[in-house]
Design a protein around this motif. Structure first.
Motif, PDB file in Angstrom:
ATOM      1  N   LEU A 147     -35.575  26.842 -15.320  1.00 47.24           N
ATOM      2  CA  LEU A 147     -34.646  26.705 -14.189  1.00 47.24           C
ATOM      3  C   LEU A 147     -33.597  27.809 -14.238  1.00 47.24           C
ATOM      4  CD1 LEU A 147     -34.206  22.827 -14.053  1.00 47.24           C
ATOM      5  CD2 LEU A 147     -35.584  24.288 -12.546  1.00 47.24           C
ATOM      6  N   LEU A 148     -33.271  28.342 -13.080  1.00 46.94           N
ATOM      7  CA  LEU A 148     -32.309  29.446 -12.985  1.00 46.94           C
ATOM      8  C   LEU A 148     -30.973  28.938 -12.455  1.00 46.94           C
ATOM      9  CD1 LEU A 148     -34.686  32.037 -11.309  1.00 46.94           C
ATOM     10  CD2 LEU A 148     -33.533  32.391 -13.489  1.00 46.94           C
ATOM     11  N   PRO A 149     -29.875  29.646 -12.789  1.00 48.16           N
ATOM     12  CA  PRO A 149     -28.604  29.279 -12.152  1.00 48.16           C
ATOM     13  C   PRO A 149     -28.733  29.476 -10.635  1.00 48.16           C
ATOM     14  CG  PRO A 149     -28.317  31.002 -13.822  1.00 48.16           C
ATOM     15  CD  PRO A 149     -29.774  30.789 -13.679  1.00 48.16           C
ATOM     16  N   ASP A 150     -27.942  28.708  -9.876  1.00 51.27           N
ATOM     17  CA  ASP A 150     -28.075  28.735  -8.412  1.00 51.27           C
ATOM     18  C   ASP A 150     -27.928  30.122  -7.804  1.00 51.27           C
ATOM     19  OD1 ASP A 150     -28.661  26.165  -8.184  1.00 51.27           O
ATOM     20  OD2 ASP A 150     -26.627  25.467  -7.652  1.00 51.27           O
ATOM     21  N   HIS A 151     -27.070  30.959  -8.443  1.00 51.05           N
ATOM     22  CA  HIS A 151     -26.809  32.260  -7.807  1.00 51.05           C
ATOM     23  C   HIS A 151     -27.927  33.268  -8.070  1.00 51.05           C
ATOM     24  CE1 HIS A 151     -25.332  32.922 -11.882  1.00 51.05           C
ATOM     25  NE2 HIS A 151     -25.517  34.200 -11.652  1.00 51.05           N
ATOM     26  N   VAL A 152     -28.912  32.908  -8.908  1.00 50.82           N
ATOM     27  CA  VAL A 152     -29.989  33.874  -9.187  1.00 50.82           C
ATOM     28  C   VAL A 152     -31.220  33.517  -8.343  1.00 50.82           C
ATOM     29  CG1 VAL A 152     -31.469  34.877 -10.959  1.00 50.82           C
ATOM     30  CG2 VAL A 152     -29.117  34.242 -11.520  1.00 50.82           C
ATOM     31  N   ASP A 153     -31.588  34.442  -7.496  1.00 44.51           N
ATOM     32  CA  ASP A 153     -32.691  34.211  -6.555  1.00 44.51           C
ATOM     33  C   ASP A 153     -34.039  34.356  -7.279  1.00 44.51           C
ATOM     34  OD1 ASP A 153     -34.504  34.218  -4.558  1.00 44.51           O
ATOM     35  OD2 ASP A 153     -33.741  35.991  -3.517  1.00 44.51           O
ATOM     36  N   ASP A 154     -34.816  33.267  -7.276  1.00 47.31           N
ATOM     37  CA  ASP A 154     -36.083  33.324  -8.032  1.00 47.31           C
ATOM     38  C   ASP A 154     -37.108  34.275  -7.404  1.00 47.31           C
ATOM     39  OD1 ASP A 154     -36.576  31.598  -5.910  1.00 47.31           O
ATOM     40  OD2 ASP A 154     -37.302  29.927  -7.127  1.00 47.31           O
ATOM     41  N   GLN A 155     -37.017  34.455  -6.077  1.00 44.37           N
ATOM     42  CA  GLN A 155     -37.961  35.387  -5.437  1.00 44.37           C
ATOM     43  C   GLN A 155     -37.644  36.819  -5.879  1.00 44.37           C
ATOM     44  OE1 GLN A 155     -40.139  34.216  -2.744  1.00 44.37           O
ATOM     45  NE2 GLN A 155     -39.247  32.260  -2.252  1.00 44.37           N
ATOM     46  N   ALA A 156     -36.324  37.088  -6.023  1.00 43.31           N
ATOM     47  CA  ALA A 156     -35.930  38.438  -6.471  1.00 43.31           C
ATOM     48  C   ALA A 156     -36.399  38.659  -7.909  1.00 43.31           C
ATOM     49  CB  ALA A 156     -34.418  38.598  -6.362  1.00 43.31           C
ATOM     50  N   LYS A 168     -32.142  39.991 -16.154  1.00 40.76           N
ATOM     51  CA  LYS A 168     -30.813  40.614 -16.277  1.00 40.76           C
ATOM     52  C   LYS A 168     -30.537  41.504 -15.069  1.00 40.76           C
ATOM     53  CE  LYS A 168     -30.100  40.138 -21.165  1.00 40.76           C
ATOM     54  NZ  LYS A 168     -30.336  40.639 -22.503  1.00 40.76           N
ATOM     55  N   THR A 169     -31.557  42.214 -14.612  1.00 37.24           N
ATOM     56  CA  THR A 169     -31.362  43.095 -13.443  1.00 37.24           C
ATOM     57  C   THR A 169     -30.924  42.268 -12.235  1.00 37.24           C
ATOM     58  OG1 THR A 169     -33.136  44.457 -14.288  1.00 37.24           O
ATOM     59  CG2 THR A 169     -32.513  44.835 -12.001  1.00 37.24           C
ATOM     60  N   VAL A 170     -31.643  41.165 -11.993  1.00 39.03           N
ATOM     61  CA  VAL A 170     -31.322  40.365 -10.796  1.00 39.03           C
ATOM     62  C   VAL A 170     -29.953  39.704 -10.957  1.00 39.03           C
ATOM     63  CG1 VAL A 170     -32.038  38.406  -9.369  1.00 39.03           C
ATOM     64  CG2 VAL A 170     -33.755  39.981 -10.252  1.00 39.03           C
ATOM     65  N   ALA A 171     -29.656  39.206 -12.168  1.00 36.27           N
ATOM     66  CA  ALA A 171     -28.357  38.541 -12.379  1.00 36.27           C
ATOM     67  C   ALA A 171     -27.226  39.542 -12.147  1.00 36.27           C
ATOM     68  CB  ALA A 171     -28.294  37.960 -13.781  1.00 36.27           C
ATOM     69  N   ARG A 172     -27.406  40.781 -12.664  1.00 36.14           N
ATOM     70  CA  ARG A 172     -26.368  41.814 -12.487  1.00 36.14           C
ATOM     71  C   ARG A 172     -26.184  42.123 -11.000  1.00 36.14           C
ATOM     72  NH1 ARG A 172     -28.286  45.187 -16.147  1.00 36.14           N
ATOM     73  NH2 ARG A 172     -29.560  46.267 -14.626  1.00 36.14           N
ATOM     74  N   ASN A 173     -27.324  42.305 -10.303  1.00 35.49           N
ATOM     75  CA  ASN A 173     -27.229  42.616  -8.865  1.00 35.49           C
ATOM     76  C   ASN A 173     -26.543  41.497  -8.107  1.00 35.49           C
ATOM     77  OD1 ASN A 173     -28.543  44.931  -9.365  1.00 35.49           O
ATOM     78  ND2 ASN A 173     -30.550  44.266  -8.580  1.00 35.49           N
ATOM     79  N   SER A 174     -26.859  40.235  -8.470  1.00 39.37           N
ATOM     80  CA  SER A 174     -26.251  39.153  -7.696  1.00 39.37           C
ATOM     81  C   SER A 174     -24.769  39.012  -8.035  1.00 39.37           C
ATOM     82  CB  SER A 174     -27.015  37.835  -7.848  1.00 39.37           C
ATOM     83  OG  SER A 174     -27.156  37.514  -9.179  1.00 39.37           O
ATOM     84  N   ARG A 175     -24.364  39.357  -9.299  1.00 34.24           N
ATOM     85  CA  ARG A 175     -22.924  39.322  -9.627  1.00 34.24           C
ATOM     86  C   ARG A 175     -22.191  40.394  -8.823  1.00 34.24           C
ATOM     87  NH1 ARG A 175     -24.204  37.781 -14.901  1.00 34.24           N
ATOM     88  NH2 ARG A 175     -24.463  39.931 -15.537  1.00 34.24           N
ATOM     89  N   ASN A 176     -22.815  41.608  -8.753  1.00 36.56           N
ATOM     90  CA  ASN A 176     -22.185  42.689  -7.975  1.00 36.56           C
ATOM     91  C   ASN A 176     -22.027  42.279  -6.523  1.00 36.56           C
ATOM     92  OD1 ASN A 176     -22.152  44.171 -10.258  1.00 36.56           O
ATOM     93  ND2 ASN A 176     -23.943  45.440  -9.746  1.00 36.56           N
ATOM     94  N   GLN A 177     -23.088  41.640  -5.997  1.00 33.28           N
ATOM     95  CA  GLN A 177     -23.059  41.198  -4.608  1.00 33.28           C
ATOM     96  C   GLN A 177     -21.946  40.174  -4.409  1.00 33.28           C
ATOM     97  OE1 GLN A 177     -25.042  42.459  -2.147  1.00 33.28           O
ATOM     98  NE2 GLN A 177     -23.677  41.270  -0.808  1.00 33.28           N
ATOM     99  N   ASP A 178     -21.826  39.220  -5.380  1.00 35.28           N
ATOM    100  CA  ASP A 178     -20.781  38.184  -5.295  1.00 35.28           C
ATOM    101  C   ASP A 178     -19.399  38.820  -5.246  1.00 35.28           C
ATOM    102  OD1 ASP A 178     -22.596  36.246  -5.269  1.00 35.28           O
ATOM    103  OD2 ASP A 178     -22.293  35.562  -7.341  1.00 35.28           O
ATOM    104  N   SER A 179     -19.180  39.838  -6.148  1.00 34.62           N
ATOM    105  CA  SER A 179     -17.830  40.390  -6.174  1.00 34.62           C
ATOM    106  C   SER A 179     -17.559  41.192  -4.900  1.00 34.62           C
ATOM    107  CB  SER A 179     -17.591  41.220  -7.442  1.00 34.62           C
ATOM    108  OG  SER A 179     -18.555  42.219  -7.529  1.00 34.62           O
ATOM    109  N   ARG A 180     -18.625  41.853  -4.348  1.00 32.67           N
ATOM    110  CA  ARG A 180     -18.436  42.559  -3.062  1.00 32.67           C
ATOM    111  C   ARG A 180     -18.048  41.551  -1.977  1.00 32.67           C
ATOM    112  NH1 ARG A 180     -22.414  46.164  -4.523  1.00 32.67           N
ATOM    113  NH2 ARG A 180     -24.078  44.844  -3.700  1.00 32.67           N
ATOM    114  N   ASN A 181     -18.734  40.394  -1.946  1.00 27.86           N
ATOM    115  CA  ASN A 181     -18.439  39.367  -0.936  1.00 27.86           C
ATOM    116  C   ASN A 181     -16.998  38.884  -1.058  1.00 27.86           C
ATOM    117  OD1 ASN A 181     -20.968  39.593  -0.069  1.00 27.86           O
ATOM    118  ND2 ASN A 181     -21.745  37.705  -0.994  1.00 27.86           N
ATOM    119  N   LEU A 182     -16.571  38.707  -2.342  1.00 27.16           N
ATOM    120  CA  LEU A 182     -15.198  38.240  -2.572  1.00 27.16           C
ATOM    121  C   LEU A 182     -14.195  39.232  -2.000  1.00 27.16           C
ATOM    122  CD1 LEU A 182     -14.970  36.726  -6.165  1.00 27.16           C
ATOM    123  CD2 LEU A 182     -14.403  35.656  -3.971  1.00 27.16           C
TER     124      LEU A 182
END
Ligand SMILES: Cc1ncc(COP(=O)(O)O)c(C=O)c1O
Length: 518
Positions: free
Chosen positions: A434-443, A497-511
């Protein structure tokens, strides 16, 4: 009267001895071109082979080979005693005439369209049909340890049947299948799965896939509803939709499918398709109260249950719960088993255990769709089971899979424990992470593919509203040795790790954007 060829237009240019095109073929091409260009017109009698061989500077044998080819293709014809003539009707003219009289190539594209069912099949079976044969790489699920299959033993049994002089297995046999195999399966299912059946209730099919297709055809009309687990095996989904069923997803939790779910009670489904021993892909086992509730529903509503027991042989902890079929007192369960996981998937042999009053309908339907599986394969399998190799193989594989599972989970905990929550599973040959909610499994699946591995995203199995799907990965381990599993985990960790990093970057951009708007 036949025209006599006077000139030899085909002989004006010398043949090329050094060409990679054989001489006879060069002669054939020359003559064919001369015929098509009209230099040798229909009905023309060709010079004698001796003269032509002289003109062209080749042996008579070479010339005869060219003639044979022209005769076979219809450019010339030989008349006994009177020589060889250019055919009055050439193949090209025949072809043209056919095109003129048959406007099929010019008809509108809508006249060439598929049936409504064909269109549905074309859309639903995309991923199933794309399964590349032979390409095994971590973590494709559903493949057993092909590297450990006892090939030489199997080939000895195959040879035994091919040596049988009676040749009885070469003929058509009963559509329900080879009786010794049906007997062997019935004898195995009682003690191991608690299935109550006689051999004549068993219908041999080409795997679960065909069992589902048959069941839908025999029990449902086009458009009828069938209850399925909300996370559902995609090939089963394809078979059921392809056979015209309307799928109604029903909630699944850690006790399995919940028949009291509103979607089930509000549908007027006539069939439910379930994987109670080891839900695919979540891996949960249906609890006894849920099993009894499901049987009660089937009994009350006169519905049928399709019980898919695809990998129940592999249980690592306690003894498996008895099959639903064994608990069923009203004959509403159709039990489906397969040899794809326990032996090898290309065998394409599975079986259905059908309530006695439905046997005739299923056997006739089986005859209509392909008759039966190859009888030699069925006979080999019958020997494999009745001579004890089957139970020995299962025992050996069970400890191998327990070891492979442990290696996979250990490596995942060490390398990707902070990103993927994965627990030991009691059964089968895959685990669920199971992945954390913010990590997209398709990605993650896309990144994993770029790393050369396969990680099926859990959300792709979900039939409900996309936003409600859990994020996770379905990771098969049965077919891979410990080294392959560890290497696979390293690659998967890079992808995660690549997807988690990308989604963190995306989150901070959204913020940042949100604070600018505020
Ligand atoms: C839920 C489920 N049922 C059945 C099967 C086996 O299908 P078949 O017998 O057509 O090979 C699989 C294979 O992955 C599966 O996941």
């Amino acid at each position: 009267m036949a025209k006599r060829s006077t000139a030899a237009p085909f002989a004006s240019v010398p043949l090329e001895d050094s060409s990679s095109t054989p001489l006879y073929y060069q002669v054939y091409q020359r003559l064919r071109a001369a015929i098509l260009l009209g230099q040798l017109s229909p009905g023309t009698r060709l010079p004698s082979t001796r003269q032509m061989a002289n003109d062209l500077g080749v042996s008579r044998n070479t010339l005869m080979s060219a003639f044979d080819q022209l005769i076979a293709e219809g450019y010339v014809e030989g008349r006994v005693g009177s020589g060889t003539f250019v055919s009055p009707t050439l193949p090209e003219e025949l072809l043209e005439a056919r095109l003129k009289t048959k406007p099929s190539l010019q008809i509108q594209s809508d006249q060439r369209s598929l049936s409504a069912r064909g269109k549905v099949l074309e859309k639903t079976c995309v991923t199933v049909a794309r399964r590349a044969p032979g390409k095994i790489r971590p973590f494709i699920p559903g493949i057993p340890a092909l590297d450990e299959f006892p090939m030489s033993l199997w080939s000895r049994l195959v040879a035994r049947h091919w040596r049988d002089e009676s040749r009885g297995l070469l003929n058509y046999g009963p559509a329900a299948g080879y009786m010794p195999l049906r007997e062997a399966i019935a004898a195995y299912l009682g003690p191991s799965r608690g299935v109550q059946c006689k051999p004549d209730q068993i219908v041999i099919v080409s795997g679960t896939q065909q069992a589902l297709d048959l069941a839908a055809r025999v029990l449902l009309d086009t458009g009828d509803s069938i209850l399925v687990e909300e996370y559902c095996y995609s090939a089963a989904r394809a078979a059921l939709i392809g056979a015209g069923a309307h799928l109604v997803p029903v909630k699944v939790d850690d006790a399995g499918l919940d028949i009291s779910d509103h979607s089930a009670s509000s549908s007027n489904a006539r069939v439910a398709y379930v994987t109670p021993s080891h839900q695919y892909p979540l891996g949960v086992t249906m609890s006894l109260p849920r099993r009894l509730a499901l049987l009660d529903w089937a009994n009350r509503t006169c519905a049928w249950i399709l019980e898919d027991d695809y990998d129940s042989e592999y249980r690592y902890v306690a003894r498996p719960l008895a099959a639903l079929q064994g608990l069923d007192k009203s004959g509403r369960v159709i039990y489906i088993g397969t040899f794809s996981k326990v032996l090898f998937p290309s065998l394409r042999i599975g079986y259905m255990v059908v309530p006695s009053d439905l046997v005739e309908a299923f056997v006739r339907a089986r005859a209509a769709v392909g008759w039966c599986c190859p009888f030699i394969d069925q006979a080999v399998l019958a020997d494999f089971i009745s001579e004890g190799h089957f139970t020995r193989h299962i025992r050996r594989m069970r400890s191998l899979y327990a070891e492979r599972q442990q290696a996979l989970i250990g490596a995942l905990h060490r390398e990707a424990g902070d990103l993927l929550e994965v627990n030991r599973t009691d059964a089968g040959i895959h685990v669920l992470g199971l992945l954390p909610d913010h990590v997209d499994d398709q990605a993650v699946a896309t990144e994993a593919a770029a790393q050369g591995i396969v990680a099926h995203p859990l959300s792709a199995f979900f039939l409900g509203e996309a936003a409600l799907a859990q994020r996770g990965l379905v990771l098969g381990y049965g077919a891979y040795n410990v080294r392959q599993l560890r290497e696979g985990v390293s690659k998967l960790t890079i992808a995660l790790k690549t997807v988690a990093r990308n989604s963190r970057n995306q989150d901070s951009r959204n913020l940042r954007v949100r604070s600018l708007i505020a």
